[in-house]
Write a protein that holds these residues in place. Structure first.
Motif, PDB file in Angstrom:
ATOM      1  N   CYS A  11      -7.983   0.825  -2.435  1.00  0.00           N
ATOM      2  CA  CYS A  11      -7.214   1.031  -1.208  1.00  0.00           C
ATOM      3  C   CYS A  11      -7.398  -0.233  -0.385  1.00  0.00           C
ATOM      4  N   ILE A  12      -6.415  -1.099  -0.442  1.00  0.00           N
ATOM      5  CA  ILE A  12      -6.536  -2.402   0.215  1.00  0.00           C
ATOM      6  C   ILE A  12      -6.783  -2.247   1.715  1.00  0.00           C
TER       7      ILE A  12
ATOM      8  N   VAL B  22      -4.308   7.144  -6.838  1.00  0.00           N
ATOM      9  CA  VAL B  22      -5.446   7.985  -7.223  1.00  0.00           C
ATOM     10  C   VAL B  22      -5.144   8.631  -8.566  1.00  0.00           C
ATOM     11  N   LYS B  23      -6.077   8.512  -9.501  1.00  0.00           N
ATOM     12  CA  LYS B  23      -5.888   9.144 -10.808  1.00  0.00           C
ATOM     13  C   LYS B  23      -6.231  10.620 -10.736  1.00  0.00           C
ATOM     14  N   GLU B  24      -5.842  11.354 -11.780  1.00  0.00           N
ATOM     15  CA  GLU B  24      -6.042  12.810 -11.801  1.00  0.00           C
ATOM     16  C   GLU B  24      -7.510  13.202 -11.610  1.00  0.00           C
TER      17      GLU B  24
ATOM     18  N   TRP C 266     -11.519  -0.492   0.011  1.00  0.00           N
ATOM     19  CA  TRP C 266     -12.126   0.187  -1.141  1.00  0.00           C
ATOM     20  C   TRP C 266     -11.756  -0.461  -2.467  1.00  0.00           C
ATOM     21  N   GLY C 267     -12.715  -0.467  -3.377  1.00  0.00           N
ATOM     22  CA  GLY C 267     -12.455  -0.884  -4.756  1.00  0.00           C
ATOM     23  C   GLY C 267     -12.142   0.337  -5.604  1.00  0.00           C
ATOM     24  N   VAL C 268     -12.630   0.324  -6.851  1.00  0.00           N
ATOM     25  CA  VAL C 268     -12.381   1.443  -7.758  1.00  0.00           C
ATOM     26  C   VAL C 268     -13.627   2.327  -7.812  1.00  0.00           C
ATOM     27  N   PHE C 269     -13.495   3.594  -7.411  1.00  0.00           N
ATOM     28  CA  PHE C 269     -14.625   4.518  -7.550  1.00  0.00           C
ATOM     29  C   PHE C 269     -14.129   5.960  -7.532  1.00  0.00           C
ATOM     30  N   ASN C 270     -15.024   6.867  -7.951  1.00  0.00           N
ATOM     31  CA  ASN C 270     -14.645   8.276  -8.030  1.00  0.00           C
ATOM     32  C   ASN C 270     -14.992   8.978  -6.715  1.00  0.00           C
ATOM     33  N   ILE C 271     -13.961   9.410  -6.003  1.00  0.00           N
ATOM     34  CA  ILE C 271     -14.169   9.979  -4.672  1.00  0.00           C
ATOM     35  C   ILE C 271     -14.832  11.364  -4.723  1.00  0.00           C
TER      36      ILE C 271
ATOM     37  N   ARG D  87     -13.320   3.330  10.052  1.00  0.00           N
ATOM     38  CA  ARG D  87     -14.133   2.110  10.104  1.00  0.00           C
ATOM     39  C   ARG D  87     -14.036   1.381   8.770  1.00  0.00           C
ATOM     40  N   THR D  88     -13.212   0.333   8.766  1.00  0.00           N
ATOM     41  CA  THR D  88     -12.942  -0.352   7.491  1.00  0.00           C
ATOM     42  C   THR D  88     -13.941  -1.470   7.209  1.00  0.00           C
ATOM     43  N   GLU D  89     -14.851  -1.747   8.173  1.00  0.00           N
ATOM     44  CA  GLU D  89     -15.819  -2.826   7.915  1.00  0.00           C
ATOM     45  C   GLU D  89     -16.768  -2.453   6.776  1.00  0.00           C
ATOM     46  N   ASP D  90     -17.482  -3.437   6.260  1.00  0.00           N
ATOM     47  CA  ASP D  90     -18.437  -3.263   5.153  1.00  0.00           C
ATOM     48  C   ASP D  90     -17.779  -2.617   3.928  1.00  0.00           C
ATOM     49  N   GLY D  91     -16.602  -3.089   3.591  1.00  0.00           N
ATOM     50  CA  GLY D  91     -15.914  -2.583   2.396  1.00  0.00           C
ATOM     51  C   GLY D  91     -15.525  -1.115   2.524  1.00  0.00           C
ATOM     52  N   GLY D  92     -15.412  -0.635   3.761  1.00  0.00           N
ATOM     53  CA  GLY D  92     -14.969   0.744   3.979  1.00  0.00           C
ATOM     54  C   GLY D  92     -16.016   1.778   3.627  1.00  0.00           C
ATOM     55  N   GLU D  93     -17.300   1.368   3.541  1.00  0.00           N
ATOM     56  CA  GLU D  93     -18.340   2.302   3.071  1.00  0.00           C
ATOM     57  C   GLU D  93     -18.676   3.407   4.073  1.00  0.00           C
ATOM     58  N   HIS D  94     -18.233   3.240   5.346  1.00  0.00           N
ATOM     59  CA  HIS D  94     -18.539   4.270   6.347  1.00  0.00           C
ATOM     60  C   HIS D  94     -17.481   5.378   6.394  1.00  0.00           C
TER      61      HIS D  94
END
Ligand SMILES: [Zn+2]
Length: 314
Positions: A85-86, A76-78, A90-95, A35-42
């Motif tokens: 992730c276009i 993805v960084k180390e 997704w923007g920039v965040f720590n998964i 579900r990519t809606e809402d900036g992929g938050e789901h």
């Protein structure tokens, strides 16, 4: 090591999930929509909910689970920070931080770019089994690349190691690539790129007969099928693809000198008709000490990612 682990391969339209024994056996695979809606938050909450449901269904407690490995379609960084992730919004965040907030019972968690994970999967249980140093290139809508050195994924400082899709192969190109530059490998050698080249050739060279002219809606697969049937124009298109891709791959072997190069992605389903011109193109351009690099077609298909994700935990 605990007996079970999850592999989670997040794609733009579906998330592929796998429950494994940590001995390497895939017990079950399934998928859920992305579900990519809402900036992929789901996306991540959906994944966690699906893992919980699977454990409940099988009556496996969390303390029997070694953890989850995840592949995502972006750099993805180390430290697990995803650099946009276009396809997912997704923007920039720590998964890893987000995952631990969502499900603190996850014992271990690892993440990488999806093609890197697939490369590790092919190295562990697929076409490059038994090899320690592997480069994989995926030819699909775009081009992805992954590098495994000494059985470990190389992410790179910016999280984009192995990404040769935007390696410049034609400085004179006039059409703009989706990255904003011109002449990238992806513009010629992805499935989309091959199709673009085919349409161009049919238009620019009306004197050459080809079965491709009779296709109402031409696809990259049509080009490969025509080549298999001996169509001269289709064969020439694949030869040119092999020449450009082979040339780009000499940059990879000059840097990393892997034991084997795995060709994957949707276009690789064409098999030897695609593989042979790539190998030929490569050998024609490679430095003599690197000329014998082995080539093979990917073997795990869409499962490579979940295999690699689990392998990351080991
Ligand atoms: Zn580009």
């Amino acid at each position: 090591m605990r007996p079970y682990a999850f592999g989670v391969d997040i794609g733009g339209t579906a998330v592929k999930l796998g429950l494994f024994r940590t001995t390497g056996e895939l017990m079950e695979k399934w998928s859920i929509p992305t579900r990519t809606e809402d900036g992929g938050e789901h996306v991540l909450p959906d994944v966690i909910a699906s893992l919980r449901a699977k454990l409940e269904e099988r009556a496996i407690p969390w303390d029997q689970v070694e953890g989850a490995g995840m592949g995502v379609p972006g750099p993805v960084k180390e430290d697990g920070t995803v650099m946009r992730c276009i396809n997912l919004g997704w923007g920039v965040f720590n998964i890893p931080e987000q995952i631990r907030t969502l499900e603190p019972r996850i014992h271990r968690f690892r993440i990488s770019n999806d093609v890197n994970a697939a490369t590790l999967g092919e190295q562990w249980r697929g076409a490059a089994q038994g090899r320690k140093n592997v480069f994989m290139i995926t030819l699909g809508t775009g081009i992805g690349g992954g590098l495994v050195i000494n059985e470990k994924i190389t992410n790179g400082v910016g999280g984009a190691a192995g990404e040769i899709g935007h390696f410049l192969v034609e400085p004179g190109e006039t059409e703009i690539c989706k990255c904003g530059r011109r002449g990238c490998l992806e513009q010629y050698c992805s499935a989309t790129g091959l199709l673009r080249q085919a349409k161009k050739a049919l238009l620019e060279r009306p004197e050459i007969p080809s079965v491709l002219r009779s296709e109402a809606e031409l696809t990259a697969k049509d080009v490969c099928d025509a080549a298999k049937a001996g169509d001269a124009l289709a064969l020439e298109l694949l030869e040119k693809l092999g020449d450009r891709l082979g040339w780009a791959l000499t940059a990879v072997t000059s840097t990393a000198d892997p034991e084997v190069i795995v060709i994957g992605g949707g276009l690789s389903n064409a098999g030897d008709i695609l593989l042979e011109p790539i190998v030929q193109g490569y050998r024609a351009h490679a430095f003599h000490a690197l000329r014998d690099t082995e080539f093979t077609l990917a073997r795990l298909g869409n499962d490579a990612g979940i295999y690699g994700c689990v392998r990351m935990l080991m």
